[in-house]
Design an enzyme around this catalytic site. Sequence first.
Site, PDB file in Angstrom:
ATOM      1  N   ASP A   1       8.673  14.718 -30.714  1.00 51.94           N
ATOM      2  CA  ASP A   1       8.294  13.309 -30.862  1.00 51.94           C
ATOM      3  C   ASP A   1       9.463  12.539 -31.499  1.00 51.94           C
ATOM      4  O   ASP A   1      10.010  12.968 -32.518  1.00 51.94           O
ATOM      5  CB  ASP A   1       7.055  13.268 -31.781  1.00 51.94           C
TER       6      ASP A   1
ATOM      7  N   GLY B   1       1.859   4.057 -38.422  1.00 50.15           N
ATOM      8  CA  GLY B   1       1.350   4.021 -39.789  1.00 50.15           C
ATOM      9  C   GLY B   1      -0.072   3.505 -39.893  1.00 50.15           C
ATOM     10  O   GLY B   1      -0.751   3.287 -38.878  1.00 50.15           O
TER      11      GLY B   1
ATOM     12  N   ALA C   1      -1.004   4.656 -31.985  1.00 49.66           N
ATOM     13  CA  ALA C   1      -2.335   4.375 -31.432  1.00 49.66           C
ATOM     14  C   ALA C   1      -3.483   4.827 -32.324  1.00 49.66           C
ATOM     15  O   ALA C   1      -4.621   4.913 -31.873  1.00 49.66           O
ATOM     16  CB  ALA C   1      -2.457   5.021 -30.053  1.00 49.66           C
ATOM     17  N   SER C   2      -3.206   5.107 -33.579  1.00 50.13           N
ATOM     18  CA  SER C   2      -4.293   5.527 -34.464  1.00 50.13           C
ATOM     19  C   SER C   2      -5.296   4.397 -34.677  1.00 50.13           C
ATOM     20  O   SER C   2      -4.917   3.225 -34.770  1.00 50.13           O
ATOM     21  CB  SER C   2      -3.728   5.978 -35.819  1.00 50.13           C
TER      22      SER C   2
ATOM     23  N   GLU D   1      11.642   5.369 -24.067  1.00 50.23           N
ATOM     24  CA  GLU D   1      10.953   4.186 -24.593  1.00 50.23           C
ATOM     25  C   GLU D   1      11.741   2.912 -24.321  1.00 50.23           C
ATOM     26  O   GLU D   1      12.954   2.874 -24.439  1.00 50.23           O
ATOM     27  CB  GLU D   1      10.718   4.336 -26.111  1.00 50.23           C
TER      28      GLU D   1
HETATM   29  P1  13P Z   1       0.137   6.500 -35.596  1.00 54.02           P
HETATM   30  O1  13P Z   1       0.909   6.219 -36.851  1.00 54.02           O
HETATM   31  O2  13P Z   1      -0.603   5.302 -35.136  1.00 54.02           O
HETATM   32  O3  13P Z   1      -0.750   7.693 -35.723  1.00 54.02           O
HETATM   33  O4  13P Z   1       1.206   6.808 -34.446  1.00 54.02           O
HETATM   34  C1  13P Z   1       1.692   8.104 -34.236  1.00 54.02           C
HETATM   35  C2  13P Z   1       2.822   8.141 -33.265  1.00 54.02           C
HETATM   36  O5  13P Z   1       3.104   7.212 -32.533  1.00 54.02           O
HETATM   37  C3  13P Z   1       3.586   9.379 -33.202  1.00 54.02           C
HETATM   38  O6  13P Z   1       4.654   9.288 -32.313  1.00 54.02           O
HETATM   39  O1  G3H Z   2       5.820   8.471 -34.952  1.00 56.60           O
HETATM   40  C1  G3H Z   2       6.079   9.194 -35.897  1.00 56.60           C
HETATM   41  C2  G3H Z   2       5.138  10.214 -36.373  1.00 56.60           C
HETATM   42  O2  G3H Z   2       4.021   9.634 -36.978  1.00 56.60           O
HETATM   43  C3  G3H Z   2       5.807  11.250 -37.224  1.00 56.60           C
HETATM   44  O3  G3H Z   2       6.252  10.770 -38.427  1.00 56.60           O
HETATM   45  O4  G3H Z   2       8.569  11.533 -39.098  1.00 56.60           O
HETATM   46  O5  G3H Z   2       6.765  11.205 -40.803  1.00 56.60           O
HETATM   47  O6  G3H Z   2       6.685  13.139 -39.237  1.00 56.60           O
HETATM   48  P1  G3H Z   2       7.122  11.700 -39.448  1.00 56.60           P
HETATM   49 ZN    ZN Z   3       5.486   7.293 -32.260  1.00 58.32          ZN
END
Ligand code: 13P
Ligand code: G3H
Ligand code: ZN
Length: 313
Positions: free
Chosen positions: A86, A184, A217-218, A138
């Site tokens: 990711d 976030g 998308a949370s 992206e």
């Molecule tokens: P959230 O912070 O909305 O859960 O997004 C997670 C995300 O996009 C990880 O790549």
């Molecule tokens: O989009 C990012 C994810 O929420 C991961 O975040 O780098 O704190 O693990 P992180």
């Molecule tokens: Zn992300």
Amino acid sequence: MHYSNFWLINTKTLLTRALRGGYAVPAFNFYNMETLNAILKAAEITQSPIILAVSESALKYMGDDILMGMIAGAKYKSNQIALHLDHGHSFEICKHAIDLGFSSVMFDGSALPIAENIKISRKIADYAHKFDASIETELGVLSGIEDENTKSKSRSYTDPSIVKDFVKQTGTDSLAVAIGTSHGAYKRKNTKESLRFDILKEITKEIPRTPLVLHGASSIPQKYVKNINKFGGDIKNAMGISPAQIRHAISLHITKVNVDSDSRLAFTSAVRETLSKNKKVFDPREYLKAAQEEMTKNCIDEIQNIMGSGFKI
Ligand code: 13P
Ligand code: G3H
Ligand code: ZN
């Protein structure tokens, strides 16, 4: 090691099926044994396809060997599960992930000048495709509604007029779009704010066969926000994207939905509650068990009520 030496599937296969079936595959982030097991348990119970997402910082936190050891020895294995990097920010980290056994990578070149984004995306796509792995890229910078009120109004939304060319030039397998989400727990100031479905519709019209990805998308379940605040936390104004809006986005070709913050909230809510209610507890396994179970519950809930991916093959 190639991902086929594990038990993983190419993310592209999952997303192609999802696009055809009109549902989304959840990409849940993890960073340790408990969060990995929480996701796998939800996948097992719902028989849903799942993308296990590892950010660059999570990869560093776990370390290559521990991470791949956990994948090799996973309690639940299925041919509907992918391992995905990711937000990879360079060719090197994406190559490293593919070499470790990841079945897909995201190259996040969204902050780069477009020509640079295309150049590196193409290079990673060529590398990934050599190993039958896939790449997500992206366009547009993820932002919240707050940013629209600044001078750079809507400049960070994905521009539908360039997506077709971008997909062609990069050879990307899926595209992350910026339509008003943000990372976030503080995405919204009120429940009326809406995603830019007008932009999403235009993108879908331009690239109808490309699976689209929604980051940030949370939905930030308020029951967890309340519980965390009740048991000593302070995240008062946390608010997310409503499940109804995410479902609508899925009907417009969003086929991968990224969720991390919701899992963090479920996990932390259970840790805080367990410790507050049981002052004598000091065995981490007690509160980590409760946390893992709560995270599984939330993943199941989102699979069934948002993604529509349960019992899909
Ligand atoms: P959230 O912070 O909305 O859960 O997004 C997670 C995300 O996009 C990880 O790549
Ligand atoms: O989009 C990012 C994810 O929420 C991961 O975040 O780098 O704190 O693990 P992180
Ligand atoms: Zn992300």
